[in-house]
Design a protein around this motif. Structure first.
Motif, PDB file in Angstrom:
ATOM      1  N   TYR A   1      16.819 -19.193  19.840  1.00 32.82           N
ATOM      2  CA  TYR A   1      17.778 -19.945  20.647  1.00 32.82           C
ATOM      3  C   TYR A   1      17.135 -20.259  22.001  1.00 32.82           C
ATOM      4  CZ  TYR A   1      18.736 -15.363  22.763  1.00 32.82           C
ATOM      5  OH  TYR A   1      18.618 -14.150  23.384  1.00 32.82           O
TER       6      TYR A   1
ATOM      7  N   VAL B   1      25.165 -16.737  19.630  1.00 36.61           N
ATOM      8  CA  VAL B   1      24.731 -18.109  19.390  1.00 36.61           C
ATOM      9  C   VAL B   1      24.803 -18.435  17.905  1.00 36.61           C
ATOM     10  CG1 VAL B   1      22.744 -19.650  19.488  1.00 36.61           C
ATOM     11  CG2 VAL B   1      23.326 -18.254  21.462  1.00 36.61           C
TER      12      VAL B   1
ATOM     13  N   ASP C   1      21.208 -23.521  24.288  1.00 43.82           N
ATOM     14  CA  ASP C   1      22.307 -22.728  23.718  1.00 43.82           C
ATOM     15  C   ASP C   1      22.974 -21.856  24.765  1.00 43.82           C
ATOM     16  OD1 ASP C   1      21.919 -23.515  20.889  1.00 43.82           O
ATOM     17  OD2 ASP C   1      19.998 -22.483  21.117  1.00 43.82           O
TER      18      ASP C   1
END
Length: 551
Positions: A209, A331, A161
Motif C-alpha cells: 500500500y 487498507v 491509500d
C-alpha cells in the motif's frame, strides 16, 4: 531547483491541417488532364496519457508550451499530404485537467487513461476533390483548418491509500522513512516538508500500500496560513487518514488532544468533504519518558472517541511493525469493500434531428452567423481567390444561411460576420429569391401589388441594392447587377429564381444555330439567348432590313 510540481498551466496547441493543392494535370497527348490537386494532411492531436513511471508535473513546469505536428500540404498528381504526428504527454496517475475558467474537464485515473486535450485541424481539400459535374476544373483549393489551442491547468492529486496529517515536526516524514524505502528530508525545524512524499509499504503477506506525507497543518490553514491547505488535494483520494500526534512537544498550549481537534477543524474547513474517511491515531515519540506518560494518559480519551490508537517511536522503531500490519489490514479491508473500478464507457451523443447547423442573430446594424459548419468553411476559404469566395457563398446558400438572413430582415449590403470575417452581404440567386418571397409574404394589397404580394409581372418587389463598402460574398462577385444573374445594376432581378442558386431562365434557353450566330456577329437582326429571335423592328423582318431592301 524544484523537484516536485503538482500544479502547472499547460499551453497546448494542436497541429494545423495542411493546405489543399490547386493543380491541373499536364501531360503530352492529354490536353484535358483535369484537376489533380491532392488534399492536405490532418493536424496532430495533443493527448494526455497516464504513465506509472511519471510521478510529478515537473516537465510541464519547465516546458509549458506543447505543440503537435502540422499536416503537410497536398501536391499535384493527386498526392495527399502526410498527417501530422500526435503529441502524447505522459502525466501521473491522478491528474485533474481544469479549464482556464475553473471547470473540471477530466480526471485521469488508472494506467493508460487517455484524453484528447486539443484536436488537430482538418486538411484542406485539393481541387481534385472539389471537382463536380458543374465545376469540372476548380481554380482553387481549401486551406488547412487551424488546430485547437487550449490553456489548461493540470493538478496532481496523488493516489495514495494512507495519508499522514499533523502539525509541523510531528514526525510524519520520519514515519514514512521507517515504514517504506522512501527517504524524505528530515530536520529539527518546522516545515521541513515542503512537498508531499510518497512511500510504498510492504507488511507481511498483505498487498503493498502507499503512504502519503502531507506538509504540516497549523491553525488558520483554511485561511491560507502555512502550506498544508495547498497540498490537501493529495489526501482527497486517500482511503484512510492517520493523525500523527507529537507527544513530546514543548510548545505551550499544545497536547495530543488539542492538536487532534485543531487538525480535524482544518480538515472540516476544506472544500472536499473528508468526514467519511476512517481515522487512526499515532502517538509519536514515546521513546521520551514524559511523552510515554502523556501517551498513556490520552489513550483512554482517544479510545472513547472510537479511534484506534498506536504508540510508536520512529527513533527506536517501537510499535512500527504493529502499526504497519494494522495499516495493511485496514487498507485491504477498505479495498475489498470499495466498488470495483469500471472501464470508462465511450458515450455517443448523436445530434438531435431538429438541431440546426447554424445560427443567425442580429448584432447592431448587422448580423452574426455561428455554427461549426460556417465557421469551418470560413477558416478554410482563401479570400484572395474570387472563385473560392463564390464557392463559399454557394455553400452558405445551400445550408440556408441566406434564407434565414432574408427571413430576419436582412437587405443586400448589410454587414454579416462569420468568425473573424466581416463582409457586406450580396445575395446569390437563391438569396435574391428568398428576398422576393419575404417581400411577397410581408406585403399586402393597396400598394400596387397583387394578392400574393408581388407586383404586376408577378416577380416580386424591386428593391435598390447599395454598393458594398468591403469585400462581398455572393454570386455577383461584389458588383451588384454584374454577375451571372443578368440583373441590372442597383436592382433585384425581376425574373423567377430557382433553388440552390439555379436560374429558371436557363431551362427555356436553347443553343443558337450557326446561321443565327453568324447573323448576330454581322449585326443583322437580334437574337435573344433566352428566347430565340428578337422582335423585328417596325416595318422590317427578322433579318433587320426593310422590305424594299430585299431582293
Amino acid at each position: 531547483m524544484a523537484t516536485f510540481v503538482d500544479r502547472v498551466v499547460l499551453h497546448a496547441a494542436a497541429g494545423d491541417g495542411g493546405h489543399g493543392c490547386c493543380s491541373i494535370h499536364r501531360e503530352k497527348f492529354k490536353p484535358l488532364g483535369g484537376p489533380d490537386g491532392g488534399n492536405g494532411g490532418r493536424g496532430g492531436d495533443v493527448l494526455l496519457r497516464v504513465d506509472n513511471g511519471v510521478t510529478t508535473l515537473l516537465d510541464f513546469h519547465f516546458h509549458p508550451h506543447q505543440k503537435a505536428g502540422s499536416g503537410r500540404p497536398g501536391q499535384g498528381s493527386n498526392r495527399h499530404g502526410a498527417d501530422g504526428d500526435d503529441l502524447v504527454l505522459a502525466v501521473p496517475d491522478g491528474t485533474v485537467v481544469i479549464s482556464s475558467d475553473g471547470e473540471e474537464i477530466v480526471d485521469l485515473i488508472g494506467p493508460g487513461s487517455t484524453y484528447v486535450l486539443a484536436h488537430g485541424g482538418r486538411g484542406g481539400r485539393g481541387n481534385a476533390s472539389l471537382a463536380s459535374t458543374r465545376r469540372k476544373a476548380p481554380g482553387f483549393a481549401e486551406l488547412g483548418e487551424p488546430g485547437e489551442q487550449l490553456d489548461a491547468v493540470l493538478e496532481l492529486k496523488s493516489v495514495a491509500d494512507v495519508a499522514l496529517v499533523g502539525f509541523p515536526s510531528a514526525g510524519k516524514s520520519s514515519l514514512v522513512s521507517v515504514l517504506s524505502a522512501a527517504r524524505p528530508k528530515i530536520a529539527d525545524y518546522p516545515f521541513t516538508t515542503l512537498v508531499p512524499n510518497l512511500g510504498v509499504v510492504r507488511a507481511g503477506d498483505h498487498p503493498p500500500y502507499t503512504v502519503a506525507d502531507v506538509p504540516g497543518l497549523i491553525p488558520g490553514a483554511s485561511q491560507g496560513r502555512g502550506l498544508g491547505l495547498e497540498f490537501l488535494r493529495h489526501i482527497e483520494r486517500c482511503s484512510l487518514i492517520v493523525h500523527v500526534l507529537d507527544c513530546a512537544t514543548l510548545e505551550p498550549g499544545r497536547d495530543p488532544l488539542t492538536d487532534l481537534d485543531v487538525i480535524e477543524a482544518e480538515l472540516a474547513a476544506y472544500t472536499t468533504d473528508l468526514s467519511d474517511r476512517p481515522r487512526l491515531v499515532v502517538l509519536n515519540k514515546v521513546d521520551v519518558p514524559d511523552a510515554a506518560e502523556l501517551a498513556e494518559l490520552v489513550t483512554a480519551d482517544l479510545l472513547a472517541r472510537g479511534l484506534a490508537v498506536h504508540a510508536v517511536s520512529t527513533a527506536s522503531h517501537q510499535g512500527v511493525r504493529a502499526l504497519s500490519l494494522a495499516l495493511a489490514e485496514l487498507v485491504a479491508n477498505l479495498r475489498a469493500a470499495a466498488p470495483s473500478r469500471s472501464v470508462p464507457r465511450v458515450v455517443l451523443r448523436p445530434r438531435a434531428v431538429n438541431e440546426p447547423d447554424f445560427t443567425v442573430r442580429p448584432e447592431g446594424e448587422g448580423f452574426v452567423v455561428g455554427g461549426p459548419k460556417p465557421l469551418r468553411w470560413v477558416r478554410q476559404t482563401d479570400f484572395a481567390n474570387e472563385e473560392a469566395i463564390g464557392y463559399l457563398a454557394d455553400r452558405l446558400a445551400r445550408l440556408g444561411v441566406e434564407k434565414e438572413l432574408a427571413r430576419q430582415g436582412a437587405v443586400p449590403g448589410v454587414e454579416v460576420t462569420i468568425g473573424d470575417v466581416t463582409f457586406d452581404w450580396e445575395p446569390t440567386l437563391s438569396g435574391r429569391d428568398a428576398l422576393i418571397l419575404e417581400a411577397a409574404h410581408g406585403s399586402g394589397n393597396g400598394n400596387g401589388l397583387d394578392g400574393n404580394g408581388a407586383d404586376g409581372d408577378g416577380y416580386g418587389v424591386v428593391r435598390p441594392v447599395p454598393l458594398p463598402t468591403v469585400a462581398t460574398v455572393g454570386g455577383s462577385g461584389g458588383v451588384p447587377g454584374a454577375g451571372r444573374s443578368g440583373v441590372r445594376a442597383g436592382a433585384v432581378a425581376d425574373v423567377p429564381m430557382g433553388p440552390r442558386g439555379t436560374d429558371q431562365r436557363f431551362r427555356t434557353s436553347r443553343r443558337p444555330t450557326r446561321a443565327e450566330r453568324a447573323a448576330r456577329r454581322d449585326g443583322v437582326g437580334g437574337f435573344d439567348e433566352f428566347g430565340g429571335h428578337d422582335e423585328p423592328a417596325a416595318g422590317g423582318d427578322a433579318t433587320g432590313g426593310s422590305p424594299g431592301e430585299r431582293g
